[in-house]
Design a protein around this motif. Structure first.
Motif, PDB file in Angstrom:
ATOM      1  N   THR A   1      -2.501  10.877  -5.749  1.00 14.27           N
ATOM      2  CA  THR A   1      -2.379  10.450  -4.354  1.00 14.27           C
ATOM      3  C   THR A   1      -1.574  11.448  -3.524  1.00 14.27           C
ATOM      4  N   ARG A   2      -0.664  12.161  -4.146  1.00 13.08           N
ATOM      5  CA  ARG A   2       0.044  13.225  -3.435  1.00 13.08           C
ATOM      6  C   ARG A   2      -0.910  14.355  -3.076  1.00 13.08           C
ATOM      7  N   ASN A   3      -1.844  14.628  -3.963  1.00 15.82           N
ATOM      8  CA  ASN A   3      -2.786  15.738  -3.758  1.00 15.82           C
ATOM      9  C   ASN A   3      -3.927  15.371  -2.817  1.00 15.82           C
TER      10      ASN A   3
ATOM     11  N   ILE B   1       0.839  -1.196   0.000  1.00 21.83           N
ATOM     12  CA  ILE B   1       0.000   0.000   0.000  1.00 21.83           C
ATOM     13  C   ILE B   1       0.874   1.245   0.000  1.00 21.83           C
ATOM     14  N   ARG B   2       0.591   2.131  -0.918  1.00 26.47           N
ATOM     15  CA  ARG B   2       1.292   3.417  -0.984  1.00 26.47           C
ATOM     16  C   ARG B   2       0.404   4.473  -0.338  1.00 26.47           C
ATOM     17  N   GLY B   3       0.903   5.072   0.726  1.00 25.40           N
ATOM     18  CA  GLY B   3       0.099   6.018   1.482  1.00 25.40           C
ATOM     19  C   GLY B   3      -0.298   5.430   2.821  1.00 25.40           C
ATOM     20  N   ALA B   4      -1.184   6.119   3.508  1.00 23.20           N
ATOM     21  CA  ALA B   4      -1.602   5.684   4.842  1.00 23.20           C
ATOM     22  C   ALA B   4      -2.411   4.393   4.749  1.00 23.20           C
ATOM     23  N   GLU B   5      -2.019   3.401   5.528  1.00 19.57           N
ATOM     24  CA  GLU B   5      -2.718   2.112   5.483  1.00 19.57           C
ATOM     25  C   GLU B   5      -4.167   2.234   5.931  1.00 19.57           C
ATOM     26  N   ASP B   6      -4.465   3.210   6.799  1.00 18.52           N
ATOM     27  CA  ASP B   6      -5.819   3.377   7.313  1.00 18.52           C
ATOM     28  C   ASP B   6      -6.565   4.511   6.606  1.00 18.52           C
ATOM     29  N   ALA B   7      -6.175   4.837   5.385  1.00 16.59           N
ATOM     30  CA  ALA B   7      -6.806   5.929   4.647  1.00 16.59           C
ATOM     31  C   ALA B   7      -8.296   5.663   4.446  1.00 16.59           C
ATOM     32  N   GLU B   8      -9.055   6.733   4.343  1.00 16.02           N
ATOM     33  CA  GLU B   8     -10.504   6.607   4.161  1.00 16.02           C
ATOM     34  C   GLU B   8     -10.849   5.975   2.814  1.00 16.02           C
ATOM     35  N   PHE B   9     -10.047   6.312   1.792  1.00 12.62           N
ATOM     36  CA  PHE B   9     -10.284   5.803   0.442  1.00 12.62           C
ATOM     37  C   PHE B   9      -9.060   5.027  -0.043  1.00 12.62           C
ATOM     38  N   SER B  10      -9.314   4.053  -0.906  1.00 14.25           N
ATOM     39  CA  SER B  10      -8.234   3.336  -1.588  1.00 14.25           C
ATOM     40  C   SER B  10      -8.465   3.398  -3.094  1.00 14.25           C
ATOM     41  N   MET B  11      -7.435   3.783  -3.828  1.00 17.20           N
ATOM     42  CA  MET B  11      -7.466   3.643  -5.276  1.00 17.20           C
ATOM     43  C   MET B  11      -6.806   2.302  -5.605  1.00 17.20           C
ATOM     44  N   ILE B  12      -7.565   1.385  -6.151  1.00 17.08           N
ATOM     45  CA  ILE B  12      -7.085   0.043  -6.446  1.00 17.08           C
ATOM     46  C   ILE B  12      -6.976  -0.109  -7.950  1.00 17.08           C
TER      47      ILE B  12
ATOM     48  N   VAL C   1      10.551  -8.389  -5.302  1.00 15.75           N
ATOM     49  CA  VAL C   1      11.206  -7.260  -4.645  1.00 15.75           C
ATOM     50  C   VAL C   1      10.431  -6.849  -3.401  1.00 15.75           C
ATOM     51  N   GLY C   2       9.096  -6.767  -3.537  1.00 14.53           N
ATOM     52  CA  GLY C   2       8.285  -6.368  -2.397  1.00 14.53           C
ATOM     53  C   GLY C   2       8.409  -7.319  -1.220  1.00 14.53           C
ATOM     54  N   HIS C   3       8.385  -8.601  -1.506  1.00 18.99           N
ATOM     55  CA  HIS C   3       8.453  -9.582  -0.425  1.00 18.99           C
ATOM     56  C   HIS C   3       9.862  -9.691   0.168  1.00 18.99           C
ATOM     57  N   ASP C   4      10.862  -9.387  -0.636  1.00 18.68           N
ATOM     58  CA  ASP C   4      12.243  -9.494  -0.148  1.00 18.68           C
ATOM     59  C   ASP C   4      12.724  -8.194   0.501  1.00 18.68           C
ATOM     60  N   GLN C   5      12.305  -7.065  -0.065  1.00 17.20           N
ATOM     61  CA  GLN C   5      12.856  -5.781   0.367  1.00 17.20           C
ATOM     62  C   GLN C   5      11.832  -4.842   1.002  1.00 17.20           C
ATOM     63  N   GLY C   6      10.551  -5.180   0.893  1.00 14.93           N
ATOM     64  CA  GLY C   6       9.536  -4.349   1.527  1.00 14.93           C
ATOM     65  C   GLY C   6       8.779  -3.447   0.570  1.00 14.93           C
ATOM     66  N   SER C   7       7.768  -2.776   1.127  1.00 14.13           N
ATOM     67  CA  SER C   7       6.837  -1.983   0.335  1.00 14.13           C
ATOM     68  C   SER C   7       7.517  -0.816  -0.388  1.00 14.13           C
ATOM     69  N   GLU C   8       8.423  -0.138   0.295  1.00 16.65           N
ATOM     70  CA  GLU C   8       9.087   1.010  -0.322  1.00 16.65           C
ATOM     71  C   GLU C   8       9.872   0.588  -1.562  1.00 16.65           C
ATOM     72  N   ALA C   9      10.550  -0.550  -1.476  1.00 12.87           N
ATOM     73  CA  ALA C   9      11.303  -1.048  -2.624  1.00 12.87           C
ATOM     74  C   ALA C   9      10.362  -1.489  -3.745  1.00 12.87           C
ATOM     75  N   TYR C  10       9.223  -2.069  -3.375  1.00  9.41           N
ATOM     76  CA  TYR C  10       8.234  -2.472  -4.373  1.00  9.41           C
ATOM     77  C   TYR C  10       7.798  -1.268  -5.208  1.00  9.41           C
ATOM     78  N   TRP C  11       7.474  -0.188  -4.525  1.00  8.27           N
ATOM     79  CA  TRP C  11       6.993   0.986  -5.248  1.00  8.27           C
ATOM     80  C   TRP C  11       8.111   1.673  -6.033  1.00  8.27           C
ATOM     81  N   ALA C  12       9.338   1.618  -5.518  1.00 13.19           N
ATOM     82  CA  ALA C  12      10.475   2.162  -6.275  1.00 13.19           C
ATOM     83  C   ALA C  12      10.688   1.364  -7.558  1.00 13.19           C
ATOM     84  N   PHE C  13      10.523   0.048  -7.474  1.00 13.67           N
ATOM     85  CA  PHE C  13      10.606  -0.813  -8.660  1.00 13.67           C
ATOM     86  C   PHE C  13       9.541  -0.389  -9.670  1.00 13.67           C
ATOM     87  N   ASN C  14       8.313  -0.220  -9.196  1.00 15.79           N
ATOM     88  CA  ASN C  14       7.217   0.191 -10.086  1.00 15.79           C
ATOM     89  C   ASN C  14       7.518   1.507 -10.779  1.00 15.79           C
ATOM     90  N   ASP C  15       7.919   2.495  -9.974  1.00 12.48           N
ATOM     91  CA  ASP C  15       8.198   3.821 -10.537  1.00 12.48           C
ATOM     92  C   ASP C  15       9.266   3.734 -11.621  1.00 12.48           C
TER      93      ASP C  15
END
Length: 242
Positions: free
Chosen positions: A98-100, A66-77, A130-144
Motif C-alpha cells: 500500500t505504500r508503493n 481505512i488505511r490510505g485515501a478513503e476515495d482511492a480507486e482500489f481497495s485491498m480488503i 481501540v478504533g471506536h474509542d481512539q480512531g482509525s490511526e490508533a486502530y492501525w497502530a494496534f494492528n501493527d
C-alpha cells in the motif's frame, strides 16, 4: 463397459494398429477424459468463487477503518486472524504494497479462526474497541503492534495482554475492560466473519482487491509474496482498464 472396450479395440485393430499402439491410444483417451472432467470441476469452482467474491462488501468509512485515501480507486480488503502466522507474515507485505501503490487503500476485517480462540477473538474485539474509542490511526497502530509481537497460533504476545495493548493505545483501563466484554463489539466481529464467509473466505488471510468505480473484484490466493501481489494487482489494473 467391457463390451465398449472390446468394440473400441476392434475398431483400432481395423486401423492396423499394434497391440502397444492400441493400449497407448486407450490410455491417452482415458487421460484426456479425466483431464476434461478435472478442468470442468476447476471451472465450476472458479465460477463459484467469482460469484462469492461479487458479494464482497465495499470499503466504507462508516463500517471500516481505512488505511490510505478513503476515495482511492482500489481497495485491498483483507479478512484476517490476529493469531494466524500467515496473516502475521502478510501484514508486512501489505504495508509495503500500500505504500508503493497510493491508488490502493487497505481495509482489515476480522476472521478469527476457532483453533486460535479465545486469543484471536479477544484481539479482534480489542482492535475494534481501540478504533471506536481512539480512531482509525490508533486502530492501525494496534494492528501493527500486535502482528509485530504475537507468537501466533493462539499464544498471543509474550510480554503483554490484549488489555495492556488497548491501554497502550490510549484507552482507559475501565473502558478497555468493559469494551472487551461488550456484546455489540463481539457481534461486530462475528458479522465481519459472516460477511467473509459469504464472500468465499474459508481461511486466512482472505484477500481481495476491489476496483471501486466498477465494483470488479479479484481474489488474491493467500499470503503471497510482495512481487506476486504487485504482479497480480497490475494484471487486474489492465483488466479493469479494458
Amino acid at each position: 463397459m467391457q463390451a465398449v472396450d472390446e468394440t473400441l479395440e476392434l475398431r483400432l485393430q481395423e486401423l492396423g494398429l499394434t497391440e502397444d499402439q492400441i493400449q497407448d491410444t486407450i490410455v491417452a483417451g482415458v487421460e484426456a477424459f479425466i483431464e476434461q472432467q478435472q478442468q470442468a470441476q476447476r471451472d465450476a469452482q472458479r465460477q463459484q468463487q467469482d460469484a462469492a467474491a461479487s458479494r464482497l462488501r465495499p470499503a466504507s468509512v462508516e463500517d471500516d477503518f481505512i488505511r490510505g485515501a478513503e476515495d482511492a480507486e482500489f481497495s485491498m480488503i483483507e479478512y484476517s486472524d490476529f493469531e494466524c502466522p500467515f496473516c502475521k507474515r502478510f501484514h508486512d507485505t501489505a504495508v509495503s504494497f500500500t505504500r508503493n501503490n497510493e491508488e490502493v487503500n487497505w481495509v482489515h476485517r476480522h476472521f478469527p479462526l476457532p483453533n486460535h480462540n479465545p486469543q484471536a477473538l479477544q484481539a479482534a474485539v480489542g482492535a475494534e474497541c481501540v478504533g471506536h474509542d481512539q480512531g482509525s490511526e490508533a486502530y492501525w497502530a494496534f494492528n501493527d503492534r500486535y502482528y509485530e509481537t504475537t507468537r501466533s497460533g493462539g499464544r498471543g504476545m509474550p510480554d503483554q495482554s490484549v488489555l495492556d495493548l488497548m491501554m497502550e493505545s490510549g484507552m482507559a483501563e475501565a473502558d478497555a475492560e468493559a469494551c472487551l466484554n461488550d456484546i455489540e463489539m463481539q457481534a461486530r466481529v462475528e458479522a465481519m466473519q459472516e460477511e467473509g464467509q459469504d464472500s468465499g473466505v474459508t481461511g486466512t488471510p482472505g484477500i481481495f482487491i476491489r476496483h471501486n468505480p466498477t465494483g470488479q473484484v479479484t481474489r488474491i490466493p493467500g499470503a503471497v509474496p510482495l512481487p506476486d501481489l504487485q504482479n497480480r494487482f497490475e494484471q487486474f489494473q489492465q483488466q479493469v482498464a479494458g
